[in-house]
Design a protein around this motif. Sequence first.
Motif, PDB file in Angstrom:
ATOM      1  N   PHE A 175      -4.386  -5.143   1.618  1.00  0.00           N
ATOM      2  CA  PHE A 175      -4.621  -4.052   2.565  1.00  0.00           C
ATOM      3  C   PHE A 175      -6.106  -3.724   2.545  1.00  0.00           C
ATOM      4  O   PHE A 175      -6.879  -4.225   1.705  1.00  0.00           O
ATOM      5  CB  PHE A 175      -3.761  -2.826   2.235  1.00  0.00           C
ATOM      6  CG  PHE A 175      -3.927  -2.290   0.829  1.00  0.00           C
ATOM      7  CD1 PHE A 175      -4.928  -1.376   0.520  1.00  0.00           C
ATOM      8  CD2 PHE A 175      -3.080  -2.711  -0.182  1.00  0.00           C
ATOM      9  CE1 PHE A 175      -5.073  -0.892  -0.763  1.00  0.00           C
ATOM     10  CE2 PHE A 175      -3.221  -2.241  -1.480  1.00  0.00           C
ATOM     11  CZ  PHE A 175      -4.224  -1.331  -1.777  1.00  0.00           C
ATOM     12  N   GLU A 209      -3.290  -0.916   6.771  1.00  0.00           N
ATOM     13  CA  GLU A 209      -2.412  -2.037   6.419  1.00  0.00           C
ATOM     14  C   GLU A 209      -2.855  -3.318   7.095  1.00  0.00           C
ATOM     15  O   GLU A 209      -3.145  -3.324   8.290  1.00  0.00           O
ATOM     16  CB  GLU A 209      -0.969  -1.744   6.838  1.00  0.00           C
ATOM     17  CG  GLU A 209      -0.290  -0.705   5.975  1.00  0.00           C
ATOM     18  CD  GLU A 209       1.190  -0.591   6.318  1.00  0.00           C
ATOM     19  OE1 GLU A 209       1.870  -1.628   6.294  1.00  0.00           O
ATOM     20  OE2 GLU A 209       1.629   0.522   6.622  1.00  0.00           O
ATOM     21  N   LYS A 210      -2.906  -4.405   6.340  1.00  0.00           N
ATOM     22  CA  LYS A 210      -3.132  -5.732   6.918  1.00  0.00           C
ATOM     23  C   LYS A 210      -1.812  -6.325   7.379  1.00  0.00           C
ATOM     24  O   LYS A 210      -1.729  -6.977   8.403  1.00  0.00           O
ATOM     25  CB  LYS A 210      -3.791  -6.642   5.883  1.00  0.00           C
ATOM     26  CG  LYS A 210      -4.106  -8.038   6.406  1.00  0.00           C
ATOM     27  CD  LYS A 210      -4.776  -8.881   5.345  1.00  0.00           C
ATOM     28  CE  LYS A 210      -5.104 -10.272   5.879  1.00  0.00           C
ATOM     29  NZ  LYS A 210      -5.729 -11.134   4.861  1.00  0.00           N
ATOM     30  N   GLU A 211      -0.748  -6.068   6.597  1.00  0.00           N
ATOM     31  CA  GLU A 211       0.587  -6.545   6.946  1.00  0.00           C
ATOM     32  C   GLU A 211       1.405  -5.360   7.448  1.00  0.00           C
ATOM     33  O   GLU A 211       1.231  -4.239   6.989  1.00  0.00           O
ATOM     34  CB  GLU A 211       1.277  -7.156   5.718  1.00  0.00           C
ATOM     35  CG  GLU A 211       0.447  -8.215   5.012  1.00  0.00           C
ATOM     36  CD  GLU A 211       1.001  -8.545   3.640  1.00  0.00           C
ATOM     37  OE1 GLU A 211       1.702  -9.549   3.512  1.00  0.00           O
ATOM     38  OE2 GLU A 211       0.735  -7.771   2.708  1.00  0.00           O
ATOM     39  N   LYS A 212       2.274  -5.620   8.398  1.00  0.00           N
ATOM     40  CA  LYS A 212       3.136  -4.563   8.910  1.00  0.00           C
ATOM     41  C   LYS A 212       4.401  -4.504   8.047  1.00  0.00           C
ATOM     42  O   LYS A 212       5.387  -5.180   8.298  1.00  0.00           O
ATOM     43  CB  LYS A 212       3.480  -4.822  10.375  1.00  0.00           C
ATOM     44  CG  LYS A 212       2.276  -4.742  11.292  1.00  0.00           C
ATOM     45  CD  LYS A 212       1.631  -3.354  11.240  1.00  0.00           C
ATOM     46  CE  LYS A 212       0.413  -3.278  12.143  1.00  0.00           C
ATOM     47  NZ  LYS A 212      -0.279  -1.989  12.033  1.00  0.00           N
ATOM     48  N   LEU A 213       4.341  -3.702   6.991  1.00  0.00           N
ATOM     49  CA  LEU A 213       5.472  -3.574   6.079  1.00  0.00           C
ATOM     50  C   LEU A 213       6.253  -2.312   6.416  1.00  0.00           C
ATOM     51  O   LEU A 213       5.720  -1.359   6.994  1.00  0.00           O
ATOM     52  CB  LEU A 213       4.973  -3.504   4.632  1.00  0.00           C
ATOM     53  CG  LEU A 213       4.098  -4.688   4.157  1.00  0.00           C
ATOM     54  CD1 LEU A 213       3.590  -4.418   2.750  1.00  0.00           C
ATOM     55  CD2 LEU A 213       4.886  -5.980   4.198  1.00  0.00           C
ATOM     56  N   SER A 214       7.543  -2.323   6.058  1.00  0.00           N
ATOM     57  CA  SER A 214       8.346  -1.122   6.288  1.00  0.00           C
ATOM     58  C   SER A 214       7.800   0.042   5.475  1.00  0.00           C
ATOM     59  O   SER A 214       7.867   1.198   5.893  1.00  0.00           O
ATOM     60  CB  SER A 214       9.800  -1.408   5.926  1.00  0.00           C
ATOM     61  OG  SER A 214       9.898  -1.838   4.571  1.00  0.00           O
ATOM     62  N   ARG A 215       7.241  -0.264   4.320  1.00  0.00           N
ATOM     63  CA  ARG A 215       6.572   0.765   3.513  1.00  0.00           C
ATOM     64  C   ARG A 215       5.481   0.078   2.692  1.00  0.00           C
ATOM     65  O   ARG A 215       5.660  -1.043   2.220  1.00  0.00           O
ATOM     66  CB  ARG A 215       7.570   1.490   2.598  1.00  0.00           C
ATOM     67  CG  ARG A 215       8.349   0.540   1.697  1.00  0.00           C
ATOM     68  CD  ARG A 215       9.365   1.262   0.834  1.00  0.00           C
ATOM     69  NE  ARG A 215      10.157   0.346   0.060  1.00  0.00           N
ATOM     70  CZ  ARG A 215       9.772  -0.266  -1.055  1.00  0.00           C
ATOM     71  NH1 ARG A 215       8.563  -0.037  -1.523  1.00  0.00           N
ATOM     72  NH2 ARG A 215      10.562  -1.103  -1.697  1.00  0.00           N
ATOM     73  N   TYR A 232       0.167  -8.376  -2.325  1.00  0.00           N
ATOM     74  CA  TYR A 232      -0.102  -7.397  -1.273  1.00  0.00           C
ATOM     75  C   TYR A 232      -1.575  -7.493  -0.896  1.00  0.00           C
ATOM     76  O   TYR A 232      -2.426  -7.836  -1.739  1.00  0.00           O
ATOM     77  CB  TYR A 232       0.189  -5.967  -1.744  1.00  0.00           C
ATOM     78  CG  TYR A 232       1.658  -5.670  -1.992  1.00  0.00           C
ATOM     79  CD1 TYR A 232       2.460  -5.119  -1.005  1.00  0.00           C
ATOM     80  CD2 TYR A 232       2.235  -5.945  -3.232  1.00  0.00           C
ATOM     81  CE1 TYR A 232       3.806  -4.843  -1.237  1.00  0.00           C
ATOM     82  CE2 TYR A 232       3.574  -5.675  -3.483  1.00  0.00           C
ATOM     83  CZ  TYR A 232       4.355  -5.119  -2.474  1.00  0.00           C
ATOM     84  OH  TYR A 232       5.671  -4.859  -2.702  1.00  0.00           O
TER      85      TYR A 232
END
Length: 746
Positions: free
Chosen positions: A281, A248-254, A279
């Motif tokens: 990643f 993941e590049k972004e820290k998403l909840s999912r 998005y």
Amino acid sequence: TGPLKDMNFSIPEGGGVRFIYQFTSEPPAVSFRATGEKDGIIDIVPRTGILFLNGSLDRETKAVHRLQVESLDEKGNTVKGPYTVTIYVEDINDNPPEFDQIKYTGVVRQNSRPGKPFMYIHATDRDDPTTPHAQLTYSILHHFPNPYKEMLFQINNVTGAISPSKMGSYYLDPQKQDTFTLVVTVRDMAGMTTNAFTSSADVIITVKESLWKAPPTIRIQENSTQVHPVNISQVHSNEPDVIYDIFEKEKLSRLPFSIDQNGVIYVTEPLDREEKDTYAFFVVTKDNTGELVDKPLQIHIIVEDINDNPPVCQRALTVIEVQENEGAGSNIGTLTAKDMDEENTLNSRLRFKIGSQVPAVPASNLFFIQQDTGILQLTSRSLNKRIASNYSLKVLVSDEVFQTICDVQVHVIDINDQIPIFEKSDYHNVTVAESLPVGTVILEIQATDGDEPGTGSSYIIYQMKEGDPNNTFIIDTDSETNRGFVKVNKALDFEATPVYNLVISATNPEPLVLGVQYNSSSLTLFKVFVTNVDEPPVFHKTVYKGEVSEDIPVNTLVMTVEAYDPEGDTVRYHMLLHLLEPHGIQRLEFLQCFQHQHSLPFFSSIAIKILVCLVDNAAQKSKTTFILHLRDVNDNPPLLAMDYPPFFCHPLSGGERAFIQADDADEQWWYSTFTFSLADDMNTRNNWEISKVNATHAYLSPKHANFEEKVYNVPVIINDNGKPPLERKVNLEVNICKCSSEKSCF
């Protein structure tokens, strides 16, 4: 030479004919016989027992020769033996290394990981593998073509593995150069000597396009009804048997994406563009140890919009005010609405239309709304507050799929066609004392306005039109009654202005309509008489500041303070003296110049409270502050600052020294710097020496150990760094004494 027995010999290969050993015979033996692995090279002279080579040994042909040697008598019978003689052939470096192929070919992918082998070369050496003769090392001799300063390929000198270098991993490109020829060499003796054997071979390398490429930006339509997960793309590693993973590049909840072990990327659930429209990643490949194989690939996803959001009114009720005299075509306001679908697309394009107007008088189509902007306009000059003061509009706001109804309320407001009229044209006069406090109300005034109450057309603003250039007065308006309150805004001064002839105006914040103007009905007169009050004297300054040196002569003029009485009466002065010192304030009261031993007291600043009062009325008084800063003068020579005199324990052992410190009573603006020296007499300089430690400390040391038990007076000279510098000579008592176990004098 020696008797016949079991023996081992190590003989270097090559070298030709040579003697090995001579066996001695013991009677009755008269000759010797050798049998076994002689191979036509090894033999023995029967009569003399000399074991010899009649040619060269070759370790690569036979590494060990085993013989049986016995001694014989005259009749040929065995006397002793047979004994085993073993000859080990020692290796020499007589074989060059050989590649197992004349030419090698290999394929490398663009952007392959540096140091990752894509092919191997191999060579062998017939010499003894346990010796350096067969220890091989590989290297690249030539590189065709070689367009850069560094080679694009590298070789492991032990294994022969060929891989891209860091430069090659970055620059290899089949579009620019798809074939390279390497001349690789192999050397024995581990390549450590100049007489090692060397062989070479060509390696033909073909560069192919990298399979490991990020796909183009992937577009996914939001709210898809397909069965998930859905295949959206695929990536291919240059290396076989890798493990694919997503980082993941972004820290998403999912993260609604996954990848399988064939590199196929899936979206795992329907996406909502209004929740997140893009998005990003990374896809990575790892080997079975978890190490990265390829550079991470960044995957970009764009969520495409569909028309799934209805228009939304920006406000539950949009209120618009319009004057009753507005003309046809006037823009009276704008209805705003939003659509959560993608901006600047047909999905979020909004159209406006008036659905209904209540009441429908004097006509049903008094208003028009621009279809694409929501701007409301009047269709004619037909609004009349007496006919209808409010209109309710239902506006239809629609996109390609949805429709929403927004409410608009139009308030018809009265136009400002009436001016304020004062109830009195002259409020005559009022008399006030000049000591009247600021904020005091001195008069109430009233004007009326015939326009609609509670609007900018009827609210009245009172102002001083004439007679008050310094804004000495101010008028506040009661918003409910329009009553005005005239207040004192600044301190009154009989001596400056004893009378005010005021003209007060009444106006509206809303502009008057064309053809209507303010006139004398909106003006009133008012006169203020200010009476005199006996006031205290006034100083020209609130604070006076001066600076002098501490050594100025007595009766020197340092400052002149001056006060005056507004009524012109005579004043007199008194002083209250505050001496500012580090530990508190001393207070003195006196009426003459201060003096202390013909100089100013030793304080950094003096704060003098100066009191002025009227000669005829002592109760009328004022105070000011005079702060006098005293500049220090270097008038104190330095002195020793020590709690106890120094001592040395008797008898002296050598190397002792005592710490001495100096201080100065003068003010130090930066830091004290002292120099220490001994008096210029032979006895002192023969017995003592002084050395500087820092700006304020020094060491005093005895020059020898031959001191008696007694107190010595050591003349020490200390100089400071003032301007001018001052000097002090002190006789420092130094005790040479017997000491206790704690190293102190008894």
